[in-house]
Design an enzyme around this catalytic site. Structure first.
Site, PDB file in Angstrom:
ATOM      1  N   GLU A 182      -2.617   7.523  -4.712  1.00  0.00           N
ATOM      2  CA  GLU A 182      -2.853   7.011  -6.058  1.00  0.00           C
ATOM      3  C   GLU A 182      -4.345   7.209  -6.501  1.00  0.00           C
ATOM      4  O   GLU A 182      -4.811   7.158  -7.660  1.00  0.00           O
ATOM      5  CB  GLU A 182      -2.660   5.626  -6.068  1.00  0.00           C
ATOM      6  CG  GLU A 182      -3.550   4.635  -5.215  1.00  0.00           C
ATOM      7  CD  GLU A 182      -2.881   3.284  -5.126  1.00  0.00           C
ATOM      8  OE1 GLU A 182      -1.739   2.955  -5.082  1.00  0.00           O
ATOM      9  OE2 GLU A 182      -3.898   2.359  -5.344  1.00  0.00           O
ATOM     10  N   HIS A 192      -0.842  -0.088  -9.754  1.00  0.00           N
ATOM     11  CA  HIS A 192      -1.286  -0.976  -9.148  1.00  0.00           C
ATOM     12  C   HIS A 192      -1.963  -2.037  -9.798  1.00  0.00           C
ATOM     13  O   HIS A 192      -3.217  -2.411  -9.944  1.00  0.00           O
ATOM     14  CB  HIS A 192      -2.638  -0.185  -8.238  1.00  0.00           C
ATOM     15  CG  HIS A 192      -3.028  -1.017  -6.813  1.00  0.00           C
ATOM     16  ND1 HIS A 192      -3.142  -0.300  -5.906  1.00  0.00           N
ATOM     17  CD2 HIS A 192      -2.920  -2.129  -6.760  1.00  0.00           C
ATOM     18  CE1 HIS A 192      -3.613  -0.921  -4.621  1.00  0.00           C
ATOM     19  NE2 HIS A 192      -3.349  -2.342  -5.443  1.00  0.00           N
ATOM     20  N   ARG A 204       1.032  -1.148  -0.160  1.00  0.00           N
ATOM     21  CA  ARG A 204      -0.043   0.058  -0.147  1.00  0.00           C
ATOM     22  C   ARG A 204       0.830   1.126   0.082  1.00  0.00           C
ATOM     23  O   ARG A 204       1.858   1.199   0.772  1.00  0.00           O
ATOM     24  CB  ARG A 204      -0.958  -0.054   1.189  1.00  0.00           C
ATOM     25  CG  ARG A 204      -2.137  -0.902   1.154  1.00  0.00           C
ATOM     26  CD  ARG A 204      -3.270  -0.366   0.191  1.00  0.00           C
ATOM     27  NE  ARG A 204      -4.205  -1.608  -0.137  1.00  0.00           N
ATOM     28  CZ  ARG A 204      -4.231  -2.575  -0.955  1.00  0.00           C
ATOM     29  NH1 ARG A 204      -3.507  -2.849  -1.645  1.00  0.00           N
ATOM     30  NH2 ARG A 204      -5.260  -3.097  -0.993  1.00  0.00           N
TER      31      ARG A 204
HETATM   32  P1  NAD Z   1      -1.459 -11.216   4.721  1.00  0.00           P
HETATM   33  O1  NAD Z   1      -2.133 -10.849   5.967  1.00  0.00           O
HETATM   34  O2  NAD Z   1      -1.223 -12.691   4.342  1.00  0.00           O
HETATM   35  O3  NAD Z   1       0.053 -10.704   5.347  1.00  0.00           O
HETATM   36  C1  NAD Z   1       0.510  -9.684   6.125  1.00  0.00           C
HETATM   37  C2  NAD Z   1       1.690 -10.008   6.963  1.00  0.00           C
HETATM   38  O4  NAD Z   1       1.861  -8.408   7.285  1.00  0.00           O
HETATM   39  C3  NAD Z   1       1.111 -10.661   8.251  1.00  0.00           C
HETATM   40  O5  NAD Z   1       1.885 -11.652   8.333  1.00  0.00           O
HETATM   41  C4  NAD Z   1       1.124  -9.810   9.171  1.00  0.00           C
HETATM   42  O6  NAD Z   1       1.436 -10.534  10.590  1.00  0.00           O
HETATM   43  C5  NAD Z   1       2.043  -8.639   9.026  1.00  0.00           C
HETATM   44  N1  NAD Z   1       2.329  -7.575   9.685  1.00  0.00           N
HETATM   45  C6  NAD Z   1       1.129  -6.711  10.050  1.00  0.00           C
HETATM   46  N2  NAD Z   1       1.640  -5.739  10.761  1.00  0.00           N
HETATM   47  C7  NAD Z   1       3.096  -5.635  10.494  1.00  0.00           C
HETATM   48  C8  NAD Z   1       4.020  -4.781  10.780  1.00  0.00           C
HETATM   49  N3  NAD Z   1       3.598  -3.435  11.707  1.00  0.00           N
HETATM   50  N4  NAD Z   1       5.096  -4.949  10.576  1.00  0.00           N
HETATM   51  C9  NAD Z   1       5.646  -6.040   9.625  1.00  0.00           C
HETATM   52  N5  NAD Z   1       4.767  -7.022   9.456  1.00  0.00           N
HETATM   53  C10 NAD Z   1       3.294  -6.639   9.697  1.00  0.00           C
HETATM   54  O7  NAD Z   1      -1.375 -10.249   3.557  1.00  0.00           O
HETATM   55  P2  NAD Z   1      -0.961 -10.512   1.992  1.00  0.00           P
HETATM   56  O8  NAD Z   1      -2.028 -11.420   1.144  1.00  0.00           O
HETATM   57  O9  NAD Z   1       0.572 -11.037   2.246  1.00  0.00           O
HETATM   58  O10 NAD Z   1      -0.835  -9.054   1.440  1.00  0.00           O
HETATM   59  C11 NAD Z   1      -0.092  -8.090   1.968  1.00  0.00           C
HETATM   60  C12 NAD Z   1      -0.474  -6.805   1.391  1.00  0.00           C
HETATM   61  O11 NAD Z   1      -0.365  -6.679   0.081  1.00  0.00           O
HETATM   62  C13 NAD Z   1      -1.924  -6.322   1.795  1.00  0.00           C
HETATM   63  O12 NAD Z   1      -2.310  -5.663   2.919  1.00  0.00           O
HETATM   64  C14 NAD Z   1      -2.248  -5.661   0.539  1.00  0.00           C
HETATM   65  O13 NAD Z   1      -2.304  -4.297   1.026  1.00  0.00           O
HETATM   66  C15 NAD Z   1      -1.284  -5.674  -0.616  1.00  0.00           C
HETATM   67  N6  NAD Z   1      -1.970  -6.103  -1.989  1.00  0.00           N
HETATM   68  C16 NAD Z   1      -1.495  -5.734  -3.132  1.00  0.00           C
HETATM   69  C17 NAD Z   1      -1.644  -5.918  -4.124  1.00  0.00           C
HETATM   70  C18 NAD Z   1      -1.283  -5.307  -5.423  1.00  0.00           C
HETATM   71  O14 NAD Z   1      -2.003  -5.576  -6.546  1.00  0.00           O
HETATM   72  N7  NAD Z   1      -0.397  -4.383  -5.422  1.00  0.00           N
HETATM   73  C19 NAD Z   1      -2.678  -7.127  -4.268  1.00  0.00           C
HETATM   74  C20 NAD Z   1      -2.929  -7.787  -3.016  1.00  0.00           C
HETATM   75  C21 NAD Z   1      -2.453  -7.283  -1.964  1.00  0.00           C
END
Ligand code: NAD
Length: 334
Positions: A264, A296, A234
């Site tokens: 964005e 994105h 994000r």
């Molecule tokens: P997920 O929930 O499986 O993993 C997120 C991880 O971040 C978890 O292990 C959690 O413990 C950890 N976390 C939480 N707070 C934290 C902190 N302060 N410091 C470090 N780690 C922390 O989520 P995911 O499916 O792996 O997705 C991750 C992110 O990717 C989503 O939150 C979303 O914003 C983003 N995303 C982007 C796209 C894109 O098209 N660019 C698509 C999907 C998701």
């Protein structure tokens, strides 16, 4: 169920229509994004389907609720754009797609790394103009480098798997230590140590109040000289102005690859090629030779779009029948 689907593009409609042959919901597509003034377009629809840059703030949710909406079906994993306290007050249910092809986003993070480290974005333009000069295109091997993964959830773990294959050492920062990442040999460290030791830092944690501007003027100074920063999570995880200053100083940060940008909303997912973009920080970022930006599109693979469409529509069916899957529920009020 009668559903107003906002921020739809041709590819959304294609994959939702295909999946909807099975679910048979009554989908009304709107190209417009969802915000306070467009919320009235959903009047009479018990379900609203929204995407990452739709603004589901208190007034928007209140207008939706007044029009009869009871379910917000997000076709995204992130839900930082929804005012959950207002949803609770208005007795609205919020559902999401917690997992869809984490490899799609992880592979996109790698695509940004490879473009930056081998100057593919410059080489592409040069060759098209008949310029085969290699000066200025010297890159570096990814093999043997240290990759720091901030957030080792589904996408972070998929990235760890790929980078292990490249022959990288892996560092992780997450309060939850993923067994899959540990099996790949990741070493969990504090954020400061990850930033100090990594050649490439890739962000994969959610945007929360405590992760906003995780990368800022102070933390950038901890980063290794010549390092690369990748953000496909994000935009607001990074303080854009601090990153611009760091790129100008060329001290700690030598490469930036981003698929997300903190402002964005007014830019991404639209063709603005014949308008004057007003966001000076974004425009400044596009002028750096060592910055690659995509709009994105980390999720934009056939596999991911198929899963997003199927899970979103099954969430709507589950809500209708009162049997929501708990892992897909952000806020239940059914
Ligand atoms: P997920 O929930 O499986 O993993 C997120 C991880 O971040 C978890 O292990 C959690 O413990 C950890 N976390 C939480 N707070 C934290 C902190 N302060 N410091 C470090 N780690 C922390 O989520 P995911 O499916 O792996 O997705 C991750 C992110 O990717 C989503 O939150 C979303 O914003 C983003 N995303 C982007 C796209 C894109 O098209 N660019 C698509 C999907 C998701």
């Amino acid at each position: 169920m009668k559903t107003a689907v906002f921020s739809t593009r041709e590819y959304d409609r294609k994959f939702l229509d295909e999946a909807n042959r099975k679910f048979k919901h009554e989908l009304t597509y709107h190209a417009e994004s969802l915000h306070r003034t467009t919320a009235t377009m959903a009047a009479g629809c018990p379900a609203v389907c929204a995407f990452v840059d739709d603004q589901l703030d208190g007034p928007t949710l209140a207008t939706l609720a007044a029009g009869g909406t009871r379910l917000i079906a997000l076709r995204s994993a992130g839900f930082n754009n929804v005012d959950l306290a207002s949803a609770e007050k208005l007795k609205m249910t919020v559902m999401r797609v917690p997992a869809y092809s984490p490899e799609a986003v992880a592979e996109h993070a790698v695509a940004l790394m490879l473009a930056l480290n081998r100057n593919t974005h410059h080489a592409y333009n040069r060759v098209r103009e008949g310029n085969f000069d290699l000066n200025g295109l010297v890159g570096f091997n990814i093999a043997g480098k240290t990759v720091g993964i901030v957030g080792t959830g589904k996408i972070g773990a998929a990235l760890a798997q790929i980078m292990k294959g490249f022959g990288c050492s892996l560092l992780g920062y997450d309060k939850y230590h993923s067994p899959a990442c540990l099996a790949l040999g990741i070493r969990y460290v504090e954020l400061a140590d990850l930033l100090k030791e990594s050649d490439i830092v890739s962000l994969h944690c959610p945007l929360l109040p405590d992760t906003k501007h995780l990368i800022n003027a102070k933390t950038i100074k901890l980063m290794k000289r010549g390092s690369m920063l990748i953000n496909t999570a994000r935009g607001a995880l990074i303080d854009t102005h601090a990153v611009i200053e760091a790129l100008k100083e060329r001290d700690h940060l030598s490469y930036l690859g981003i698929d997300v940008y903190e402002e964005e909303g007014p830019l991404f997912f639209a063709d603005l090629s014949s308008t004057i973009i007003q966001d000076d920080a974004f425009e400044r970022l596009t002028t750096f030779p060592n910055v690659v930006i995509t709009g994105h599109q980390g999720f934009l693979t056939r596999e991911a779009l198929t899963q997003i469409a199927e899970i979103t529509l099954s969430n709507i069916s589950d809500f209708e029948s009162g049997r929501q899957k708990s892992e897909n529920l952000v806020k239940s009020n059914n």
